[in-house]
Design a protein around this motif. Sequence first.
Motif, short mmCIF file in Angstrom:
data_model
loop_
_atom_site.label_atom_id
_atom_site.label_comp_id
_atom_site.label_asym_id
_atom_site.label_seq_id
_atom_site.Cartn_x
_atom_site.Cartn_y
_atom_site.Cartn_z
N LYS A 1 -53.95 -54.92 32.18
CA LYS A 1 -53.04 -54.46 31.13
C LYS A 1 -51.93 -53.56 31.64
O LYS A 1 -50.78 -53.64 31.21
CB LYS A 1 -53.84 -53.75 30.03
CG LYS A 1 -53.61 -54.38 28.68
CD LYS A 1 -54.37 -53.66 27.62
CE LYS A 1 -53.94 -54.25 26.27
NZ LYS A 1 -54.76 -53.87 25.19
N CYS B 1 -49.07 -55.57 33.12
CA CYS B 1 -48.38 -56.56 32.29
C CYS B 1 -47.11 -55.98 31.67
O CYS B 1 -47.13 -54.90 31.08
CB CYS B 1 -49.30 -57.06 31.19
SG CYS B 1 -48.53 -58.27 30.10
N GLY C 1 -45.26 -57.89 29.57
CA GLY C 1 -45.03 -58.61 28.32
C GLY C 1 -43.95 -59.67 28.42
O GLY C 1 -43.33 -60.03 27.42
N VAL D 1 -48.13 -63.09 23.73
CA VAL D 1 -47.77 -61.71 23.97
C VAL D 1 -47.74 -61.00 22.62
O VAL D 1 -47.04 -61.43 21.70
CB VAL D 1 -46.41 -61.57 24.69
CG1 VAL D 1 -45.99 -60.12 24.77
CG2 VAL D 1 -46.50 -62.16 26.09
N LYS E 1 -47.99 -56.90 25.37
CA LYS E 1 -48.94 -57.26 26.41
C LYS E 1 -49.47 -58.68 26.16
O LYS E 1 -49.62 -59.10 25.02
CB LYS E 1 -50.16 -56.31 26.42
CG LYS E 1 -49.81 -54.85 26.64
CD LYS E 1 -49.47 -54.57 28.09
CE LYS E 1 -48.96 -53.15 28.24
NZ LYS E 1 -48.31 -52.90 29.52
N HIS F 1 -52.15 -61.61 25.83
CA HIS F 1 -53.54 -61.73 25.38
C HIS F 1 -53.99 -63.15 25.68
O HIS F 1 -53.27 -64.09 25.39
CB HIS F 1 -53.67 -61.49 23.88
CG HIS F 1 -53.43 -60.06 23.51
ND1 HIS F 1 -54.45 -59.18 23.30
CD2 HIS F 1 -52.28 -59.37 23.35
CE1 HIS F 1 -53.94 -57.99 23.02
NE2 HIS F 1 -52.63 -58.08 23.05
#
Lengths: 147, 460
Positions: free
Chosen positions: B12, B15, B17, B32, B36, B38
């Motif tokens: 995380k 990231c 995004g 996103v 972030k 997923h």
Amino acid sequence: MTESANNEDLVMVQTYEIEAGNFTLAGEAASNIKKLLRQLGIDAKIVRKVSIAAYEAELNMVIHSLGGIMRLEITPKEIVLKARDDGPGIEDIELAMQEGYSTATELARELGFGAGMGLPNIKRCSDKLHLQSKLGQGTYLEARFFL
Amino acid sequence: MQTYYHSVTLDKEKCMGCTNCIKRCPTEAIRVRDGKAHIIAERCIDCGECIRVCPYHAKVAVTDPLTSINRFKYKIALPAPSLYGQFKKLASIEKVLQGLLALGFDYVFEVARGAEFATEFIKYRMKDQHLERPIISSACPAIVRLIQVRFPELIPNLIDVESPMEIAAQMAKNEFSKKYGVDKKDIGAFFITPCAAKMTSIRNPIGIYKSSVDGAISILDIYGPLSTVMGNGSLSNGQEFLQKATAVGVGWAKSGGEGRSLDIDNYLAVDGIINVIKVLEEIENGKLYDLDFFEGLACIGGCLGGPLVFENNFVAQNRLKKLIAKMEPHELISSDEIEQAINQCEWKWNKEILPKPVMKLDDDIFSAIKKMEELERIYADLPGLDCGSCGAHSCRTLAEDIVRGHASELDCIIKFREKVRILAQEMIELSDHIPTGKERKPNDKEEKDENKRNYQKYTR
């Protein structure tokens, strides 16, 4: 004559226009039908049968006809695939249903089509097939798949 | 609902995004949200495409650390043949295998050897004329899972033979326990893996209830320590000669290796998941009915192109080619050995492979149709740019997410701008209606008209 699904039962109808001779788009309608049926949660085996039939019917229209419309009807009991085209029509339906028989053009054969498996494949995949054709006018195909 | 284990996960912190991974995911499993990425667990097939494409290295594959082998009294290494392509100027494969012993393993069993047995099992199984053709290879777990998610109609075509890794693990444990008279419970078998999908298959096997493999160490993790011990030159040669696999098994690391090994002409090998999808579509449309065997590998170049290898795929391909050419013709597996293995080894799947209908909109067909119509309506209204700014793979995926209740139309940046523009327009219109009792500035309108005239002059 053509059997039509009872209107009350009819839950979904989709139509697709098929352009003659356009090999770039050939297969697109069948691929959309497959995606649609899968999203509706139809059993995988039936999805495969309908999409093979739709693909062959679509290709037939691209190769042989002057263009036409493919229509997909979904009811709780069955899926009906209807394909109606303007075109030369089929001279001998019985002959056309034979595996390996084809009247495809050189161009279509060069592209790997025209193996003479189209209609036999549709027949094999569907639970009921109705084919009607008038020389010089066009062809109407109706394939049913029981759910 | 069963819980899903995945090797591919998100870091995380790293990231940003961005849209790189969502656009490349073959099962549209990434969104996103709140800046972030997923991963939708039901959809992810652990192919590792996102690991490869993420510019921030935020997508990672969880594998076992080398120290984890110490959980067991006896440790067996199961090197994937792709490991052999990682080393520069490798004199012999034996050197890699001896290196693994030096790292603390008690025994090494080549997965390439497992592949040779898998070859024989597949040949044996293919004699069954009732199997759906084309028979589809089940060697690449990412492809098997892709079929579960996107091509459920093709599940009956999958060959029900276990992977070379599983076969190797079983045989290695049998061999070792027999030889040294130790309990199989005390033996840990560890796969040296080029990919995340294999790691997932150990924890969450396909076609079997429990994997015979106890863990997976990535090639990337073992490469450093292994090349160090290999460079030491002090490898204990007291051990027996470990390398038993032939060019046939080692060849499985490359695309087409499996097909070639089967001694059939009519096979097709395709690598790269996007290419595989295209051919699976052809198979699904019934176009390749005259094909006997289809080998699809998720990574370009096959396992040598796995996301967890060290060396450049093409460099490694070339090295492996040279190694194979140099390989002395070993004795192939004897027919007695094959028969024995067929009877003793659990090489056939014993658990049904079920479709994963994650694309389905609703369990009830009527609700599904309603949602479908709603989806079409929403989709027609979206801009069709497929820009990914909303966090979904494409406009169509966003429409799907909206119908499922996971997103809203205003997640679309174009839609959002439109809405802002309308609001702004309304505010300007409102500003024209100055409340009574307040004097209006006289030159407001003239100034506006003047600006408009100037603008038109410029643009003409």
